[in-house]
Scaffold this motif. Structure first.
Motif, PDB file in Angstrom:
ATOM      1  N   ALA A   1     -11.544 -50.355 -28.376  1.00 50.44           N
ATOM      2  CA  ALA A   1     -10.363 -49.487 -28.267  1.00 50.44           C
ATOM      3  C   ALA A   1      -9.950 -48.983 -29.649  1.00 50.44           C
ATOM      4  O   ALA A   1      -9.618 -47.810 -29.816  1.00 50.44           O
ATOM      5  CB  ALA A   1      -9.214 -50.243 -27.607  1.00 50.44           C
ATOM      6  N   ARG A   2      -9.984 -49.867 -30.647  1.00 55.58           N
ATOM      7  CA  ARG A   2      -9.604 -49.417 -31.992  1.00 55.58           C
ATOM      8  C   ARG A   2     -10.604 -48.391 -32.509  1.00 55.58           C
ATOM      9  O   ARG A   2     -10.236 -47.405 -33.135  1.00 55.58           O
ATOM     10  CB  ARG A   2      -9.506 -50.606 -32.955  1.00 55.58           C
ATOM     11  CG  ARG A   2      -8.242 -51.426 -32.758  1.00 55.58           C
ATOM     12  CD  ARG A   2      -7.988 -52.358 -33.925  1.00 55.58           C
ATOM     13  NE  ARG A   2      -8.962 -53.406 -34.039  1.00 55.58           N
ATOM     14  CZ  ARG A   2      -8.972 -54.533 -33.314  1.00 55.58           C
ATOM     15  NH1 ARG A   2      -8.028 -54.729 -32.416  1.00 55.58           N
ATOM     16  NH2 ARG A   2      -9.911 -55.439 -33.476  1.00 55.58           N
ATOM     17  N   THR A   3     -11.884 -48.641 -32.229  1.00 55.59           N
ATOM     18  CA  THR A   3     -12.901 -47.699 -32.702  1.00 55.59           C
ATOM     19  C   THR A   3     -12.709 -46.337 -32.049  1.00 55.59           C
ATOM     20  O   THR A   3     -12.861 -45.300 -32.677  1.00 55.59           O
ATOM     21  CB  THR A   3     -14.304 -48.251 -32.378  1.00 55.59           C
ATOM     22  OG1 THR A   3     -14.400 -49.542 -32.947  1.00 55.59           O
ATOM     23  CG2 THR A   3     -15.396 -47.377 -32.951  1.00 55.59           C
ATOM     24  N   LEU A   4     -12.370 -46.368 -30.775  1.00 48.14           N
ATOM     25  CA  LEU A   4     -12.196 -45.106 -30.047  1.00 48.14           C
ATOM     26  C   LEU A   4     -10.798 -44.532 -30.239  1.00 48.14           C
ATOM     27  O   LEU A   4     -10.470 -43.481 -29.707  1.00 48.14           O
ATOM     28  CB  LEU A   4     -12.445 -45.329 -28.549  1.00 48.14           C
ATOM     29  CG  LEU A   4     -13.868 -45.751 -28.177  1.00 48.14           C
ATOM     30  CD1 LEU A   4     -13.913 -46.301 -26.767  1.00 48.14           C
ATOM     31  CD2 LEU A   4     -14.816 -44.582 -28.321  1.00 48.14           C
ATOM     32  N   GLU A   5      -9.963 -45.267 -30.960  1.00 44.73           N
ATOM     33  CA  GLU A   5      -8.565 -44.884 -31.209  1.00 44.73           C
ATOM     34  C   GLU A   5      -7.795 -44.676 -29.915  1.00 44.73           C
ATOM     35  O   GLU A   5      -7.092 -43.686 -29.732  1.00 44.73           O
ATOM     36  CB  GLU A   5      -8.496 -43.641 -32.085  1.00 44.73           C
ATOM     37  CG  GLU A   5      -9.074 -43.913 -33.454  1.00 44.73           C
ATOM     38  CD  GLU A   5      -8.761 -42.819 -34.437  1.00 44.73           C
ATOM     39  OE1 GLU A   5      -7.839 -43.018 -35.233  1.00 44.73           O
ATOM     40  OE2 GLU A   5      -9.421 -41.780 -34.391  1.00 44.73           O
TER      41      GLU A   5
END
Ligand code: PEP
Ligand code: MG
Length: 496
Positions: A176-180
């Motif tokens: 989720a963080r990578t995909l923002e």
């Protein structure tokens, strides 16, 4: 509505909620037994069709499990007698089989547990997909626990995630963080099919937002992030990615390259291994999109918490390549093919000994020679096991190291992915001490060194690692701004 939101990934979103309840819940009941029996039969039929075209001993075992009348009887009985959902009945049946296998003295039988788990996951994926008619428009996913496969499958429409629980370092969270994608956990009940605003800046959930509030979020989302990129000579800010979708973002944010491409996620939501050609297309497109910047691919890192239904995997590590030789070779050949278009590095995860590393490196070099490929290729490893850290001087053949603090903090301090975000200062200090030797070794031998675990993105920890001379950090795109600031401030204080 303000609540005890715990922020796992920052951001804001406005969309309609969509509930996916905990389908593996041990005792989840259904009010329609016939429908559950039918759902299970259909899932078995679909899994059978998926397996039909697959050859090899691994798939033969999977086919045998699927056609075993004991499996069907076990599940049907639990649906009929206990009123369970198909997923819960499957979960309990497989659990019972696993216990029986575990209590046997035969290593062969014990190893069948992985086949059973794979089959169970395959069926669950089919059941879940059929049960929830996922929307074909933007939505906020509400779930008990986030499954990475659900996120990857529906990434196009998922605007935000609200879960009951999630570890900061779980793969769903990192993804989720990578995909923002904003991601929070909370215990409050969230209504289904209702428009809400999820805003991690204010830690607010707004039910029934006004048109003005909706317009404000829409406007914010249109604006490009306000990134003031600073040049830090001699240092590299690199990105961790899961797929090709994030590469444009990596370019826009001003990253110096990609420090970790977790290639296992290319495979995770397929029900068969990707062919050499399919992978070549993916990796080539990735490298071409990034252009001349450095690109580091990690060979598929599977096992433990990252299972691929069609793969024979146990623990994470070296043996996965030996046991899945064809898949390893297809992947490496695809990397080598894509290397014609960029500046590439490849690395292996979870290496424990120099013998493991040297074996894999010579395997890659043999494949490269067979393909008559003369492009330079750096071959390195993740430094993420206690054994490798303790014998760092043995790894003279590695061209570079990338420190994986997620696994390393688990192995060194028994901190699981849930607890690692709150790693106590004294443990960061201890890790800093241990890594000093690694920095010295790399400086002396001219090997590149970077850090790609989540600790690289936690400012208090980053500062400690900067202080011992670490210069390359690879983080999720959403952490770029913080990392940039941390480095900027560190350098300013150092020079004053
Ligand atoms: C790590 O262990 O720090 C790492 C980057 O690998 P992953 O999180 O994919 O296991
Ligand atoms: Mg790791």
């Amino acid at each position: 509505m303000t609540s005890d939101l715990i922020v796992i990934s920052e951001g804001y979103a406005c969309a309609t909620t969509f509930h996916v309840t905990d389908y593996t819940s041990y005792n989840l009941k259904s009010d329609n037994k016939n429908r559950e029996l039918e759902r299970f039969d259909k899932a078995v039929e679909k899994a059978g069709q998926d397996l039909e075209s697959q050859d090899g001993p691994y798939f033969t075992i999977q086919k045998l499990i699927l056609s075993d009348p004991l499996l069907k009887n076990g599940v049907s009985t639990l649906i009929k007698e206990n009123g369970l959902t198909a997923e819960a009945a499957l979960y309990q049946t497989i659990k019972k089989y696993k216990e029986d296998l575990l209590s046997s003295n035969s290593k062969y039988l014990q190893e069948r547990i992985y086949d059973l788990e794979d089959m169970s996951q395959r069926l669950i994926n089919i059941l879940v997909d059929n049960k929830y008619a996922f929307p074909n428009e933007p939505f906020i996913l509400v779930c008990d626990e986030l499954l990475p496969s659900i996120l990857l499958e529906h990434v196009k429409y998922i605007q935000g995630i609200i879960a009951k629980k999630a570890g900061y370092l779980s793969h769903g969270a990192i993804l989720a963080r990578t995909l923002e994608i904003p991601f929070v956990t909370t215990n409050i009940a969230i209504p289904n099919h209702q428009k809400i605003i999820l805003d991690t800046r204010t830690k607010h959930l707004v039910l029934n937002p006004t048109p003005e509030q909706i317009a404000e979020i829409a406007l914010l989302k249109e604006q490009l992030p306000n990134l003031e990129v600073t040049e830090h000579p001699g240092m590299n800010l690199l990105a961790n990615v899961f797929g090709n979708e994030e590469i444009e973002k990596v370019k826009n944010y001003g990253f110096d390259g990609i420090g970790l491409y977790r290639t296992e996620f290319v495979f995770i939501h397929n029900n068969r291994p990707l062919t050499y050609q399919e992978q070549l297309n993916i990796y080539t497109s990735a490298v071409k999109t990034l252009g001349p910047k450095t690109f580091c691919f990690r060979s598929f890192d599977v096992g433990d918490d990252k299972q691929i239904p069609y793969l024979k995997t146990h623990k994470k590590g070296f043996l996965n390549y030996v046991n899945n030789k064809e898949m390893f070779e297809d992947q490496i050949k695809a990397f080598i093919g894509a290397n014609l278009y960029g500046k590439m590095k490849i690395m292996f995860p979870m290496i424990e000994t120099k013998e493991e590393f040297n074996y894999l490196k010579s395997w890659v070099i043999r494949l490269k020679n067979e393909l008559n490929n003369e492009m330079p290729l750096k071959i390195g490893m993740m430094l993420e096991t206690k054994a490798a850290l303790e014998h760092i001087y043995d790894f003279t053949e590695a061209d570079f190291f990338s420190i994986g603090t997620n696994d390393l903090s688990m192995q060194l301090y028994n901190l699981d992915r849930e607890k690692a975000k709150k790693i106590p200062a004294k443990l960061i200090q201890d890790l800093q001490n241990k890594l000093k030797e690694v920095v010295n070794f790399c400086n002396k031998t001219g090997k590149d060194l970077s850090m790609c675990g989540e600790l690289a993105a936690i400012p208090a920890a980053t500062k400690q690692f900067l202080a011992i001379g670490l210069k390359n950090f690879s983080v999720s795109p959403s952490a770029f701004k913080d990392l940039n600031e941390t480095i900027k401030n560190y350098l300013k204080n150092k020079n004053n």
